[in-house]
Motif scaffolding. Sequence first.
Motif, short mmCIF file in Angstrom:
data_model
loop_
_atom_site.label_atom_id
_atom_site.label_comp_id
_atom_site.label_asym_id
_atom_site.label_seq_id
_atom_site.Cartn_x
_atom_site.Cartn_y
_atom_site.Cartn_z
N MET A 1 -4.54 8.08 5.14
CA MET A 1 -3.34 8.01 5.89
C MET A 1 -3.09 6.41 5.97
SD MET A 1 -2.33 8.91 9.88
CE MET A 1 -4.14 8.46 10.68
N TYR B 1 -1.78 8.29 15.79
CA TYR B 1 -1.33 8.94 14.49
C TYR B 1 0.28 8.86 14.43
CZ TYR B 1 -0.64 13.34 16.64
OH TYR B 1 -0.21 14.47 17.26
N ALA B 2 0.71 8.51 15.57
CA ALA B 2 2.19 9.11 15.50
C ALA B 2 3.12 8.42 16.82
CB ALA B 2 2.51 10.63 15.66
N THR C 1 4.85 10.89 12.60
CA THR C 1 3.64 10.69 12.21
C THR C 1 3.80 9.30 11.19
OG1 THR C 1 3.66 11.89 10.16
CG2 THR C 1 2.59 12.99 12.06
N TRP C 2 2.79 8.58 11.21
CA TRP C 2 2.98 7.35 10.37
C TRP C 2 3.10 8.00 9.00
CZ3 TRP C 2 3.26 4.93 14.38
CH2 TRP C 2 2.43 4.68 15.26
N ASP C 3 2.76 8.65 8.39
CA ASP C 3 2.95 9.12 7.12
C ASP C 3 4.69 9.65 6.93
OD1 ASP C 3 0.76 8.66 5.86
OD2 ASP C 3 -0.13 10.81 5.91
N TYR C 4 4.98 10.33 7.99
CA TYR C 4 6.51 10.57 7.97
C TYR C 4 7.43 9.42 7.95
CZ TYR C 4 10.62 13.38 8.77
OH TYR C 4 11.95 14.20 8.46
#
Length: 140
Positions: A1, A70-71, A86-89
Amino acid sequence: MRIPTSLTIRQQSKVLEIAFDDGAAFSIPFELMRVYSPSAEVMGHGPGQEVLQVGKREVGINGVEPVGNYAIKPLFTDGHESGIFTWDYLYKLGSEQETLWQDYMQRLHAAGFVGDVGRESRTVLPGTPIKAISGCGHKH
């Protein structure tokens, strides 16, 4: 992540500036975040149930709430507050901005809207279904 190293809300320019631990940095427009909110109100409950968002050019963010480590949950000025980014989004929104904008503009055009103002285009043929909703379902 991927982990953000900085996150700044720019109210005047209406962008979220975010930098990540891999060196990537993005300025993500609030409008892009709003129309691609990962909430059920926008994404639906499965493929093909997405709800086209219109009239979001001037949307702002009143605040941002952390969600664990995480978000974040942006509090948009149009009352939409259910999207958890989220960080990934956020990384995806930043890195794929151009493609996402093109897709959004094509969907607006296909639905008969000019720009993002939520008005039907005069070029839409009579009988063409308009499946778009302005707003997020909240009553103001």
